[in-house]
Design an enzyme around this catalytic site. Structure first.
Site: not given
Length: 125
Positions: A1-3, A28, A71
């Site tokens: 769940m990258p931001l 990703m 993140t």
């Protein structure tokens, strides 16, 4: 769940910015195995007078430098992060043609309980 938050100098065309977003999503998916549709990314275009990248650490940077902050869950390994850095640099070099020295990546680890992806629920806690 990258931001992801991407910062760059203002003035690039839509296709250039789209290529950055597409390349980051692909990197990703390949390096971190993020699920399909897991795309939470923003690009901030900064006026040239408000954007500065030095040439520290033996890396010559141009006006095309792109600062990428990602993140992720604190569960990512050093090997996954290294693979991500390499894949991002390769893909952004291919399209839209960003030089390797102009790709600056910072990964921040966040515990699972620090995430709410909607409805006010800590889905991963």
């Amino acid at each position: 769940m990258p931001l992801l938050h991407i910062s760059m100098r203002a003035g690039k065309p839509d296709a250039y910015r789209r290529a950055i977003l597409d390349g980051l999503y692909r990197a990703m998916r390949e390096a971190l195995n993020v699920p399909e549709g897991d795309e939470f990314m923003t690009i901030s275009e900064i006026a040239p007078a408000n954007f500065r990248c030095g040439n520290a650490y033996g890396v010559a940077r141009s006006d095309d430098a792109v600062l990428i902050q990602i993140t992720v869950f604190a569960s990512r390994t050093a090997e996954q992060k290294k693979a991500l850095y390499r894949r991002i640099t390769d893909l952004l070099g291919d399209n839209p043609g960003i030089r390797p020295g102009d790709v600056f990546v910072n990964v921040l680890d966040a515990p699972a309980e620090n995430w709410s992806v909607g409805h006010g629920i800590a889905q991963f806690a």
